[in-house]
Design an enzyme around this catalytic site. Structure first.
Site, PDB file in Angstrom:
ATOM      1  N   ALA A 138      29.079  31.169 -17.469  1.00  0.00           N
ATOM      2  CA  ALA A 138      30.053  30.124 -17.125  1.00  0.00           C
ATOM      3  C   ALA A 138      30.515  30.236 -15.682  1.00  0.00           C
ATOM      4  CB  ALA A 138      31.260  30.228 -18.050  1.00  0.00           C
ATOM      5  N   LYS A 188      30.417  31.291  -5.155  1.00  0.00           N
ATOM      6  CA  LYS A 188      29.388  32.111  -5.809  1.00  0.00           C
ATOM      7  C   LYS A 188      29.204  33.447  -5.093  1.00  0.00           C
ATOM      8  CE  LYS A 188      27.521  30.984  -9.032  1.00  0.00           C
ATOM      9  NZ  LYS A 188      27.933  30.976 -10.457  1.00  0.00           N
TER      10      LYS A 188
END
Length: 317
Positions: free
Chosen positions: A85, A161
């Site tokens: 997720a 990220k």
């Protein structure tokens, strides 16, 4: 039936649902987290579309990356956690922290809960965004040794990220826990949709080209990987001793532009070509080199080709 229990976070997402599918096919006891249990039926529908007839070994837990609530219950008793997720917006938010905070804090939240629960290994889904977005000389081939410097980009997703992955490695190295970490860094994820659940890559690239919304080829190119292969790589990384403490790029051997994708669809699915805009190739386009050799050699990973990944998205839509 295997005895191990695996938690997949974000089971209602494109990669999440394909990972659930493969784990169930392999006979694992599987758990998944969703932000709201209202998503449960859509996940079950997608799994049934993928061929799963018995979901008795699958259980759902409500947990959100921005809150501690539910994580202890979801992870307690699990052998492995696949932390898939992560927020992926259609466009960058005005405030980059809207993306950075849930990605960073969510990764830490899952790692801490997993460590406290005695989980053997966490496999974290990072992204090629954390690998290949800092300047390199022409001809550079990106490998797992490369890192994006968050200061080199204004794009919130790329920053989020990179920061989340760095925080995860820092946690493992500083806490000194027995729990192992492996990271997967996929490029753009394509492949067949299940139950209408698709990826940002499919929504932007494939749907944009098919409905004529994309009128010209942007100057950037992209790596492609099939979602089925990314799910498979997560499971290989979960099990292989050699994967401990390593990161693996998930990509096919080819890099493509939007123009290349449009041409492929026109050639291979001519019945769909009427709405596709006649775009021109971008002159002097630089194609990034990306190596998948580590996953191929260390984990004996065998990804599908770029053509199959892209066309299976088209066909499933």
């Amino acid at each position: 039936m295997k005895k191990e229990t695996v938690l997949v976070t974000g089971g209602s997402g494109f990669l999440g649902v394909h990972t659930l599918l493969q784990l169930l096919q392999l006979g694992y006891t599987v758990r998944t987290t969703v932000r709201s249990l209202t998503k449960k039926e859509s996940v079950i529908h997608a799994l049934q579309e993928g061929g799963i007839t018995d979901i008795s070994t699958l259980s759902f837990y409500e947990a959100d990356l921005t809150s501690d609530k539910g994580w202890k219950e979801a992870i307690s008793g699990c052998d492995y956690v696949l932390h898939v997720a992560s927020p992926f917006p259609a466009s960058d938010p005005e405030d980059e922290m809207e993306l950075i905070i849930p990605a960073r804090d969510g990764a830490l939240r899952v790692l801490k809960a997993a460590e406290q629960a005695g989980v053997k290994r966490v496999v974290l889904t990072s992204s090629f965004a954390a690998v290949g977005y800092s300047p390199k000389p022409d001809g550079h081939i990106f490998t797992e040794k490369d890192w994006t410097n968050p200061e080199d980009t204004k794009q919130a997703y790329i920053k989020s990220k990179t920061i989340a992955e760095k925080v995860a490695w820092d946690f493992i190295h500083t806490v000194g826990c027995e729990m192992e970490l492996t990271v997967i860094n996929p490029v753009g994820i394509f492949g067949p949709t299940l139950g209408g659940i698709s990826s940002a890559s499919i929504d932007v690239v494939i749907k944009g080209i098919l409905n004529g919304a994309i009128k010209e080829s942007p100057s950037f190119t992209m790596g492609v990987v099939d979602v089925r292969d990314v799910a498979d790589l997560h499971i290989k990384a979960m099990l292989a001793t050699e994967a401990t403490g390593e990161r693996f790029i998930a990509a096919t051997d080819e890099i493509v532009s939007f123009y290349d994708v449009a041409q492929l669809i026109k050639q291979e699915r001519p019945s769909l070509s009427t709405s596709i805009v006649d775009m021109q190739p971008t002159p002097g386009q630089f194609y990034k080199g990306i190596s998948n050799q580590k996953a191929v050699t260390v984990l004996q990973w065998q990804p599908r080709g770029t053509k199959e990944a892209l066309l299976s998205s088209v066909d499933s839509l």
